[in-house]
Design an enzyme around this catalytic site. Structure first.
Site, PDB file in Angstrom:
ATOM      1  N   LYS A 242       0.885  -1.269   0.131  1.00 29.26           N
ATOM      2  CA  LYS A 242       0.009  -0.076  -0.173  1.00 29.26           C
ATOM      3  C   LYS A 242       0.677   1.362  -0.015  1.00 29.26           C
ATOM      4  O   LYS A 242       1.935   1.253   0.312  1.00 29.26           O
ATOM      5  CB  LYS A 242      -0.995   0.078   1.435  1.00 29.26           C
TER       6      LYS A 242
ATOM      7  N   TYR B 265     -12.411  -1.888  -3.704  1.00 26.15           N
ATOM      8  CA  TYR B 265     -12.830  -1.840  -2.413  1.00 26.15           C
ATOM      9  C   TYR B 265     -14.334  -1.848  -2.088  1.00 26.15           C
ATOM     10  O   TYR B 265     -14.825  -1.393  -1.099  1.00 26.15           O
ATOM     11  CB  TYR B 265     -12.073  -0.804  -1.259  1.00 26.15           C
TER      12      TYR B 265
ATOM     13  N   PHE C 230     -15.350   4.024   7.029  1.00 27.24           N
ATOM     14  CA  PHE C 230     -13.899   4.246   6.416  1.00 27.24           C
ATOM     15  C   PHE C 230     -13.801   4.378   5.097  1.00 27.24           C
ATOM     16  O   PHE C 230     -12.677   4.370   4.672  1.00 27.24           O
ATOM     17  CB  PHE C 230     -13.076   3.409   7.177  1.00 27.24           C
TER      18      PHE C 230
ATOM     19  N   ARG D  63      -2.134 -14.250   4.255  1.00 24.31           N
ATOM     20  CA  ARG D  63      -2.863 -13.460   5.456  1.00 24.31           C
ATOM     21  C   ARG D  63      -1.927 -13.600   6.618  1.00 24.31           C
ATOM     22  O   ARG D  63      -1.734 -12.859   7.477  1.00 24.31           O
ATOM     23  CB  ARG D  63      -4.191 -14.138   5.593  1.00 24.31           C
TER      24      ARG D  63
ATOM     25  N   THR E 286      -5.469  -6.984  10.694  1.00 24.21           N
ATOM     26  CA  THR E 286      -5.735  -5.813  10.081  1.00 24.21           C
ATOM     27  C   THR E 286      -5.036  -4.626  11.003  1.00 24.21           C
ATOM     28  O   THR E 286      -4.585  -3.639  10.620  1.00 24.21           O
ATOM     29  CB  THR E 286      -7.251  -5.499   9.997  1.00 24.21           C
TER      30      THR E 286
ATOM     31  N   ARG F  37       2.532  -6.299   8.991  1.00 24.40           N
ATOM     32  CA  ARG F  37       1.945  -5.264   9.581  1.00 24.40           C
ATOM     33  C   ARG F  37       2.573  -4.931  10.892  1.00 24.40           C
ATOM     34  O   ARG F  37       2.544  -3.908  11.453  1.00 24.40           O
ATOM     35  CB  ARG F  37       0.354  -5.437   9.733  1.00 24.40           C
TER      36      ARG F  37
ATOM     37  N   ASN G  66      -1.971   0.222   6.786  1.00 22.93           N
ATOM     38  CA  ASN G  66      -1.543  -0.996   7.289  1.00 22.93           C
ATOM     39  C   ASN G  66      -0.585  -1.833   6.358  1.00 22.93           C
ATOM     40  O   ASN G  66      -0.676  -2.854   6.462  1.00 22.93           O
ATOM     41  CB  ASN G  66      -2.700  -1.727   7.923  1.00 22.93           C
TER      42      ASN G  66
ATOM     43  N   HIS H 253      -2.168  -5.217   1.497  1.00 24.07           N
ATOM     44  CA  HIS H 253      -3.572  -5.938   1.357  1.00 24.07           C
ATOM     45  C   HIS H 253      -3.155  -7.514   1.195  1.00 24.07           C
ATOM     46  O   HIS H 253      -2.244  -7.590  -0.073  1.00 24.07           O
ATOM     47  CB  HIS H 253      -4.251  -5.188   0.062  1.00 24.07           C
TER      48      HIS H 253
ATOM     49  N   GLU I 154      -9.759 -10.253  -7.582  1.00 25.90           N
ATOM     50  CA  GLU I 154      -8.654  -9.442  -7.526  1.00 25.90           C
ATOM     51  C   GLU I 154      -7.625  -9.522  -8.578  1.00 25.90           C
ATOM     52  O   GLU I 154      -7.194  -8.525  -8.866  1.00 25.90           O
ATOM     53  CB  GLU I 154      -8.078  -9.315  -6.132  1.00 25.90           C
TER      54      GLU I 154
HETATM   55  P1  ADP Z   1      -7.936  -6.438   5.853  1.00 34.14           P
HETATM   56  O1  ADP Z   1      -7.045  -5.569   4.831  1.00 34.14           O
HETATM   57  O2  ADP Z   1      -7.233  -7.130   6.808  1.00 34.14           O
HETATM   58  O3  ADP Z   1      -8.553  -7.770   4.977  1.00 34.14           O
HETATM   59  P2  ADP Z   1     -10.577  -5.177   5.675  1.00 34.14           P
HETATM   60  O4  ADP Z   1     -10.782  -5.947   4.591  1.00 34.14           O
HETATM   61  O5  ADP Z   1     -11.537  -5.513   6.746  1.00 34.14           O
HETATM   62  O6  ADP Z   1      -9.061  -5.576   6.149  1.00 34.14           O
HETATM   63  O7  ADP Z   1     -10.409  -3.780   5.548  1.00 34.14           O
HETATM   64  C1  ADP Z   1      -9.817  -3.280   4.558  1.00 34.14           C
HETATM   65  C2  ADP Z   1      -9.078  -2.075   4.683  1.00 34.14           C
HETATM   66  O8  ADP Z   1      -9.820  -1.093   5.154  1.00 34.14           O
HETATM   67  C3  ADP Z   1      -7.815  -2.277   5.881  1.00 34.14           C
HETATM   68  O9  ADP Z   1      -6.786  -3.106   5.385  1.00 34.14           O
HETATM   69  C4  ADP Z   1      -7.602  -1.157   6.401  1.00 34.14           C
HETATM   70  O10 ADP Z   1      -6.724  -0.508   5.443  1.00 34.14           O
HETATM   71  C5  ADP Z   1      -8.995  -0.440   6.146  1.00 34.14           C
HETATM   72  N1  ADP Z   1      -9.675  -0.486   7.204  1.00 34.14           N
HETATM   73  C6  ADP Z   1     -10.513  -1.544   8.026  1.00 34.14           C
HETATM   74  N2  ADP Z   1     -11.117  -1.274   8.943  1.00 34.14           N
HETATM   75  C7  ADP Z   1     -10.982  -0.059   9.161  1.00 34.14           C
HETATM   76  C8  ADP Z   1     -11.367   1.022  10.303  1.00 34.14           C
HETATM   77  N3  ADP Z   1     -12.069   0.613  11.225  1.00 34.14           N
HETATM   78  N4  ADP Z   1     -10.937   2.136  10.262  1.00 34.14           N
HETATM   79  C9  ADP Z   1     -10.021   2.679   9.036  1.00 34.14           C
HETATM   80  N5  ADP Z   1      -9.765   1.772   8.154  1.00 34.14           N
HETATM   81  C10 ADP Z   1     -10.010   0.559   8.334  1.00 34.14           C
HETATM   82 MG    MG Z   2     -10.028  -7.415   3.255  1.00 29.45          MG
END
Ligand code: ADP
Ligand code: MG
Length: 143
Positions: free
Chosen positions: A11, A51, A59, A87, A93, A104, A114, A117, A128
């Site tokens: 990212k 997304y 968010f 993962r 996350t 991370r 973070n 992805h 994807e």
């Molecule tokens: P992951 O990337 O671990 O699969 P998610 O799919 O739940 O997590 O979320 C996608 C992305 O959105 C996260 O990697 C992070 O960048 C952002 N994100 C997730 N939850 C939050 C939150 N509560 N507040 C702000 N950003 C968030």
């Molecule tokens: Mg995700």
């Protein structure tokens, strides 16, 4: 165990912090192999579509803004159980909850920015990978 492919994105925060090489190193050391990669600066439309699953989340707007704030590195990774393996190496996350030694934990500072992805299922991995790569851009590992 089955050989799978998954999508990884370094990212904008991690690209900006010059952590591309270190992150690929974590992925490779875990046994995953890069079979495609490209650097892109996502448009608002691309990030929004990628997304779309999070469209209703509070968010979403900030996530699209973040993902378009700088270039990203997108990769197709291959390996045994690649989706789960990626993962695992990524970590939780929220970097504060990510295990020591994960990407991370070691390269991300906040929940929103973070570092990486990773696809969350084999079905989503296929969707994807197709989002970013044409079939002839995936390079089979012949050695
Ligand atoms: P992951 O990337 O671990 O699969 P998610 O799919 O739940 O997590 O979320 C996608 C992305 O959105 C996260 O990697 C992070 O960048 C952002 N994100 C997730 N939850 C939050 C939150 N509560 N507040 C702000 N950003 C968030
Ligand atoms: Mg995700």
């Amino acid at each position: 165990m089955a050989k799978e492919q998954t999508l990884s994105i370094v990212k904008p925060d991690a690209v900006g912090n010059n952590n591309i090489g270190s992150i690929i190193s974590y992925l490779e050391k875990s046994g995953l192999q890069v079979v495609a990669m490209k650097m892109l600066h996502l448009s608002k439309e691309q990030a929004g579509e990628f997304y779309a699953i999070h469209k209703e989340r509070p968010f979403y707007g900030d996530l699209v803004k973040f993902m378009t704030s700088g270039p990203v590195l997108v990769m197709a990774l291959e390996g045994e159980n690649a989706v789960a393996q990626n993962r695992k190496v990524m970590g939780a996350t929220n970097p504060e909850q990510a295990e020591v030694g994960t990407i991370r934990r070691d390269f991300a500072k906040t929940l929103d920015e973070n570092a990486v992805h990773g696809s969350d299922s084999l079905d989503n991995a296929k969707i994807e990978i197709n989002f970013f790569f044409k079939p002839n851009e995936i390079c089979a590992r012949t050695r």
